[in-house]
Design a protein around this motif. Structure first.
Motif, PDB file in Angstrom:
ATOM      1  N   PRO A 138     -24.886 109.211   5.470  1.00  0.00           N
ATOM      2  CA  PRO A 138     -25.824 109.402   4.350  1.00  0.00           C
ATOM      3  C   PRO A 138     -25.497 108.553   3.122  1.00  0.00           C
ATOM      4  N   LEU A 139     -24.256 108.072   3.030  1.00  0.00           N
ATOM      5  CA  LEU A 139     -23.839 107.300   1.859  1.00  0.00           C
ATOM      6  C   LEU A 139     -24.091 105.800   2.007  1.00  0.00           C
ATOM      7  N   LEU A 140     -24.517 105.357   3.204  1.00  0.00           N
ATOM      8  CA  LEU A 140     -24.673 103.921   3.458  1.00  0.00           C
ATOM      9  C   LEU A 140     -25.568 103.205   2.439  1.00  0.00           C
ATOM     10  N   PRO A 141     -26.726 103.760   2.056  1.00  0.00           N
ATOM     11  CA  PRO A 141     -27.566 103.044   1.091  1.00  0.00           C
ATOM     12  C   PRO A 141     -26.859 102.754  -0.234  1.00  0.00           C
ATOM     13  N   ARG A 142     -25.911 103.600  -0.613  1.00  0.00           N
ATOM     14  CA  ARG A 142     -25.169 103.377  -1.868  1.00  0.00           C
ATOM     15  C   ARG A 142     -23.874 102.608  -1.626  1.00  0.00           C
ATOM     16  N   LEU A 143     -23.371 102.692  -0.422  1.00  0.00           N
ATOM     17  CA  LEU A 143     -22.096 102.045  -0.091  1.00  0.00           C
ATOM     18  C   LEU A 143     -22.260 100.542   0.141  1.00  0.00           C
ATOM     19  N   ILE A 144     -23.369 100.153   0.765  1.00  0.00           N
ATOM     20  CA  ILE A 144     -23.577  98.754   1.134  1.00  0.00           C
ATOM     21  C   ILE A 144     -23.605  97.822  -0.084  1.00  0.00           C
ATOM     22  N   PRO A 145     -24.313  98.155  -1.179  1.00  0.00           N
ATOM     23  CA  PRO A 145     -24.272  97.269  -2.344  1.00  0.00           C
ATOM     24  C   PRO A 145     -22.863  97.075  -2.906  1.00  0.00           C
ATOM     25  N   VAL A 146     -22.046  98.126  -2.813  1.00  0.00           N
ATOM     26  CA  VAL A 146     -20.666  98.029  -3.296  1.00  0.00           C
ATOM     27  C   VAL A 146     -19.868  97.074  -2.413  1.00  0.00           C
ATOM     28  N   LEU A 147     -20.018  97.206  -1.097  1.00  0.00           N
ATOM     29  CA  LEU A 147     -19.321  96.296  -0.181  1.00  0.00           C
ATOM     30  C   LEU A 147     -19.840  94.871  -0.333  1.00  0.00           C
ATOM     31  N   LYS A 148     -21.128  94.725  -0.581  1.00  0.00           N
ATOM     32  CA  LYS A 148     -21.711  93.399  -0.778  1.00  0.00           C
ATOM     33  C   LYS A 148     -21.056  92.699  -1.970  1.00  0.00           C
ATOM     34  N   ALA A 149     -20.872  93.438  -3.051  1.00  0.00           N
ATOM     35  CA  ALA A 149     -20.227  92.876  -4.246  1.00  0.00           C
ATOM     36  C   ALA A 149     -18.775  92.501  -3.959  1.00  0.00           C
ATOM     37  N   THR A 150     -18.114  93.295  -3.112  1.00  0.00           N
ATOM     38  CA  THR A 150     -16.728  92.999  -2.741  1.00  0.00           C
ATOM     39  C   THR A 150     -16.658  91.716  -1.912  1.00  0.00           C
ATOM     40  N   LEU A 151     -17.585  91.578  -0.977  1.00  0.00           N
ATOM     41  CA  LEU A 151     -17.601  90.379  -0.113  1.00  0.00           C
ATOM     42  C   LEU A 151     -18.049  89.133  -0.882  1.00  0.00           C
ATOM     43  N   ALA A 152     -18.704  89.313  -2.013  1.00  0.00           N
ATOM     44  CA  ALA A 152     -19.139  88.181  -2.827  1.00  0.00           C
ATOM     45  C   ALA A 152     -18.078  87.766  -3.843  1.00  0.00           C
ATOM     46  N   HIS A 153     -16.989  88.520  -3.907  1.00  0.00           N
ATOM     47  CA  HIS A 153     -15.944  88.274  -4.911  1.00  0.00           C
ATOM     48  C   HIS A 153     -15.239  86.944  -4.639  1.00  0.00           C
ATOM     49  N   SER A 154     -14.875  86.245  -5.713  1.00  0.00           N
ATOM     50  CA  SER A 154     -14.227  84.943  -5.563  1.00  0.00           C
ATOM     51  C   SER A 154     -12.756  85.066  -5.153  1.00  0.00           C
ATOM     52  N   ASP A 155     -12.159  86.216  -5.412  1.00  0.00           N
ATOM     53  CA  ASP A 155     -10.743  86.429  -5.067  1.00  0.00           C
ATOM     54  C   ASP A 155     -10.593  86.626  -3.560  1.00  0.00           C
ATOM     55  N   ASP A 156      -9.727  85.835  -2.941  1.00  0.00           N
ATOM     56  CA  ASP A 156      -9.549  85.895  -1.484  1.00  0.00           C
ATOM     57  C   ASP A 156      -9.073  87.259  -1.005  1.00  0.00           C
ATOM     58  N   GLU A 157      -8.154  87.854  -1.765  1.00  0.00           N
ATOM     59  CA  GLU A 157      -7.619  89.156  -1.342  1.00  0.00           C
ATOM     60  C   GLU A 157      -8.690  90.241  -1.421  1.00  0.00           C
ATOM     61  N   VAL A 158      -9.520  90.160  -2.451  1.00  0.00           N
ATOM     62  CA  VAL A 158     -10.622  91.122  -2.578  1.00  0.00           C
ATOM     63  C   VAL A 158     -11.581  90.968  -1.400  1.00  0.00           C
ATOM     64  N   PHE A 159     -11.921  89.731  -1.082  1.00  0.00           N
ATOM     65  CA  PHE A 159     -12.810  89.484   0.058  1.00  0.00           C
ATOM     66  C   PHE A 159     -12.193  90.023   1.349  1.00  0.00           C
ATOM     67  N   GLY A 160     -10.915  89.792   1.547  1.00  0.00           N
ATOM     68  CA  GLY A 160     -10.234  90.278   2.743  1.00  0.00           C
ATOM     69  C   GLY A 160     -10.270  91.789   2.860  1.00  0.00           C
ATOM     70  N   ARG A 161     -10.082  92.469   1.725  1.00  0.00           N
ATOM     71  CA  ARG A 161     -10.152  93.941   1.734  1.00  0.00           C
ATOM     72  C   ARG A 161     -11.569  94.405   2.061  1.00  0.00           C
ATOM     73  N   GLY A 162     -12.553  93.687   1.518  1.00  0.00           N
ATOM     74  CA  GLY A 162     -13.946  94.045   1.801  1.00  0.00           C
ATOM     75  C   GLY A 162     -14.289  93.875   3.268  1.00  0.00           C
ATOM     76  N   LEU A 163     -13.763  92.814   3.877  1.00  0.00           N
ATOM     77  CA  LEU A 163     -14.029  92.558   5.293  1.00  0.00           C
ATOM     78  C   LEU A 163     -13.387  93.635   6.168  1.00  0.00           C
ATOM     79  N   ASP A 164     -12.149  94.000   5.841  1.00  0.00           N
ATOM     80  CA  ASP A 164     -11.474  95.081   6.577  1.00  0.00           C
ATOM     81  C   ASP A 164     -12.252  96.393   6.450  1.00  0.00           C
ATOM     82  N   ALA A 165     -12.700  96.677   5.231  1.00  0.00           N
ATOM     83  CA  ALA A 165     -13.434  97.924   4.977  1.00  0.00           C
ATOM     84  C   ALA A 165     -14.750  97.950   5.749  1.00  0.00           C
ATOM     85  N   LEU A 166     -15.407  96.797   5.845  1.00  0.00           N
ATOM     86  CA  LEU A 166     -16.672  96.715   6.575  1.00  0.00           C
ATOM     87  C   LEU A 166     -16.467  97.038   8.056  1.00  0.00           C
ATOM     88  N   VAL A 167     -15.412  96.486   8.642  1.00  0.00           N
ATOM     89  CA  VAL A 167     -15.112  96.751  10.056  1.00  0.00           C
ATOM     90  C   VAL A 167     -14.758  98.227  10.262  1.00  0.00           C
TER      91      VAL A 167
END
Length: 232
Positions: A138-167
């Protein structure tokens, strides 16, 4: 009728006038306080505000940092001799996913310790509890924009955490993620152009297909045409 008091020694003392009295009594309410700078305390040396050369701490803390500092995250970092771990104040199974899962997802964009560890590990451990699927979907509609912002982050470590979280999220919610996946693939496609994350993103996409089923392949290929399905 001279208004003068005579002392026994003959010395004359004039009583204070009203103006003089007001000078010695308490200051007027509107008078400004003297500008005295407080002396720095020894503890100030430990405060990042005084040692951060870039002034990052002059900005207000991030929502996650503010919530964490007020005790709003029910887990804490425990330093181990070999590796760090999280200690929960209560069983993760008893914690409401709304808002904690969203708050931890927000924290994935943090770049400072201990927020980086707490958000990443907390997000993972919360998704491991029994019944996580029913709580997370039920939280996906609110969770996806947050993960999208994480995956768009310029910091490599932030992007890596976002990718792990997505999986991790995909493993829990399965095909339910498919409806939202296209919003995340543009950022993955962009990072695929560089060598640094190419292999990690490819593995992540394969896992998304594994957890999401056959329908996931068409969604991935719509944004990343070069993707090779694990079933092909």
């Amino acid at each position: 009728g001279s208004n003068v008091l005579r002392m026994s020694s003959g010395t004359q003392i004039k009583p204070k006038t009203a103006v003089q009295k007001s000078k010695t009594s308490s200051p007027l309410p509107c008078s400004p306080e003297p500008a005295v700078k407080p002396q720095p305390k020894p503890s100030d040396k430990l405060n990042p505000k005084t040692i951060d050369p870039f002034g990052a701490y002059s900005r207000s803390p991030s929502p996650f940092a503010a919530i964490y500092s007020k005790g709003g995250i029910p887990c804490r970092l425990v330093h181990g001799s070999v590796k760090h771990r999280l200690q929960w104040e209560c069983l993760p199974e008893t914690v409401p996913f709304d808002p904690l899962l969203l708050t931890l997802a927000e924290g994935l964009r943090e770049t400072k310790h201990p927020y980086t560890f707490v958000s990443k590990e907390g997000f993972k451990e919360l998704l491991m509890v029994e019944g996580a699927t029913e709580k997370a979907i039920p939280l996906l509609p609110r969770l996806i924009p947050v993960l999208k912002a994480t995956l768009a982050h310029s910091d490599d470590e932030v992007f890596g955490r976002g990718l792990d979280a997505l999986v991790q999220l995909s493993a829990v919610v399965g095909p339910s993620l498919n409806d939202h996946l296209k919003h995340l693939l543009t950022n993955l496609s962009r990072r695929l152009m560089g060598k640094k994350f190419r292999e990690k993103i490819t593995v992540a996409l394969q896992k998304l297909e594994q957890y999401g089923g056959k329908a996931t392949v068409a969604i991935i290929k719509s944004k990343i045409p070069t993707y090779c399905s694990i079933s092909s």
